[in-house]
Motif scaffolding. Structure first.
Motif, PDB file in Angstrom:
ATOM      1  N   PRO A  72       0.826  -1.212   0.000  1.00  0.00           N
ATOM      2  CA  PRO A  72       0.000   0.000   0.000  1.00  0.00           C
ATOM      3  C   PRO A  72       0.859   1.261   0.000  1.00  0.00           C
ATOM      4  CG  PRO A  72      -0.703  -1.498   1.726  1.00  0.00           C
ATOM      5  CD  PRO A  72       0.556  -2.054   1.167  1.00  0.00           C
ATOM      6  N   VAL A  73       0.421   2.241  -0.793  1.00  0.00           N
ATOM      7  CA  VAL A  73       1.118   3.519  -0.826  1.00  0.00           C
ATOM      8  C   VAL A  73       0.712   4.340   0.401  1.00  0.00           C
ATOM      9  CG1 VAL A  73       1.445   5.638  -2.152  1.00  0.00           C
ATOM     10  CG2 VAL A  73       1.212   3.462  -3.333  1.00  0.00           C
ATOM     11  N   VAL A  74      -0.597   4.348   0.681  1.00  0.00           N
ATOM     12  CA  VAL A  74      -1.092   5.047   1.870  1.00  0.00           C
ATOM     13  C   VAL A  74      -2.164   4.237   2.570  1.00  0.00           C
ATOM     14  CG1 VAL A  74      -0.606   7.443   1.276  1.00  0.00           C
ATOM     15  CG2 VAL A  74      -2.665   6.348   0.394  1.00  0.00           C
ATOM     16  N   GLY A  75      -2.231   4.426   3.875  1.00  0.00           N
ATOM     17  CA  GLY A  75      -3.333   3.884   4.655  1.00  0.00           C
ATOM     18  C   GLY A  75      -4.139   5.063   5.173  1.00  0.00           C
ATOM     19  N   LEU A  76      -5.466   4.965   5.077  1.00  0.00           N
ATOM     20  CA  LEU A  76      -6.319   6.044   5.582  1.00  0.00           C
ATOM     21  C   LEU A  76      -7.139   5.528   6.746  1.00  0.00           C
ATOM     22  CD1 LEU A  76      -7.682   7.552   2.245  1.00  0.00           C
ATOM     23  CD2 LEU A  76      -5.866   8.458   3.701  1.00  0.00           C
ATOM     24  N   GLU A  77      -7.269   6.364   7.772  1.00  0.00           N
ATOM     25  CA  GLU A  77      -8.048   5.964   8.940  1.00  0.00           C
ATOM     26  C   GLU A  77      -9.105   7.021   9.193  1.00  0.00           C
ATOM     27  OE1 GLU A  77      -5.536   4.643  12.116  1.00  0.00           O
ATOM     28  OE2 GLU A  77      -7.185   4.738  13.556  1.00  0.00           O
ATOM     29  N   VAL A  78     -10.392   6.622   9.018  1.00  0.00           N
ATOM     30  CA  VAL A  78     -11.501   7.536   9.285  1.00  0.00           C
ATOM     31  C   VAL A  78     -12.417   6.870  10.310  1.00  0.00           C
ATOM     32  CG1 VAL A  78     -13.321   8.966   8.272  1.00  0.00           C
ATOM     33  CG2 VAL A  78     -11.380   8.244   6.866  1.00  0.00           C
TER      34      VAL A  78
END
Ligand SMILES: [Zn+2]
Length: 212
Positions: A72-78
């Protein structure tokens, strides 16, 4: 001409310096680096330096290229929900958001073109290292030189960084292994580009062809 070549060969070829255009005599079978006597530019690289070194560099770059695309290039946490996205995942998300031109730009400059160029280099360097002649060498060389200016991994990375800054207030952003791999990939691709010596590959190609 300044040459630190020890063997006094009887065969000589005239060549113009690619930096200052000075015409000078170059020993055909120079075993060491030959530099221009006026400006010091490297006119002939010592054999042994290539193509083995170039092959090792291309294999390393391909490995890092794979890492950059698999992880993964980025992980997003919402709100406690974590999603991670790879480069190809980003492309498909862009397509779903009706941003086809951007998706295609990312796909071509970030994945397809660098990947094709690396595989083409591998296709040429692997046989040449073993003293064999790759089929269609001239066309593949032309294709590499035509494709090269369009592979712009760094442009893609810039896009990722811009969107990360935009997302930073909406979600918690975690840089992934893929992102770090892309930084390493940029350095490796720049090194490959600066080391890529078309004249030397042509020389090697002619030498391998002469053996057959
Ligand atoms: Zn010169």
């Amino acid at each position: 001409m300044m040459s630190n070549s020890k063997n006094s060969t009887h065969h000589h070829a005239k060549t113009a310096c690619h930096e200052c255009d000075l015409l000078q005599v170059l020993p055909v079978a120079a075993t060491q680096n030959v530099v221009c006597c006026r400006c010091g530019a490297l006119l002939h690289r010592a054999p042994g330096d290539q193509p083995q070194t170039s092959l090792a560099l291309v294999l390393t770059t391909l490995f890092v290229f794979a890492l950059a695309n698999v992880f993964p290039v980025v992980g997003l946490e919402v709100g406690g929900v974590r999603t991670a996205t790879t480069l190809l995942g980003t492309v498909s998300q862009l397509m779903r958001q009706d941003m086809l031109p951007v998706a295609m730009l990312v796909l071509f400059t970030g994945v397809l073109l660098p990947g094709i160029e690396l595989l083409a280099l591998l296709y040429l360097l692997l046989p040449l290292t073993l003293g064999r002649v790759p089929r269609g060498f001239p066309s593949v060389m032309r294709a590499i030189q035509m494709l090269h200016p369009w592979g712009m991994v760094e442009v893609f990375l810039l896009g990722v960084l811009v969107s990360l800054v935009k997302l930073a207030h909406l979600a918690q952003v975690h840089p992934g292994i893929g992102l770090w791999s892309f930084f390493v990939l940029i350095v490796l691709l720049a090194t490959s580009a600066s080391r890529f010596d078309a004249a030397l590959l042509w020389e090697r190609y002619e030498a391998c062809r002469a053996i057959r």
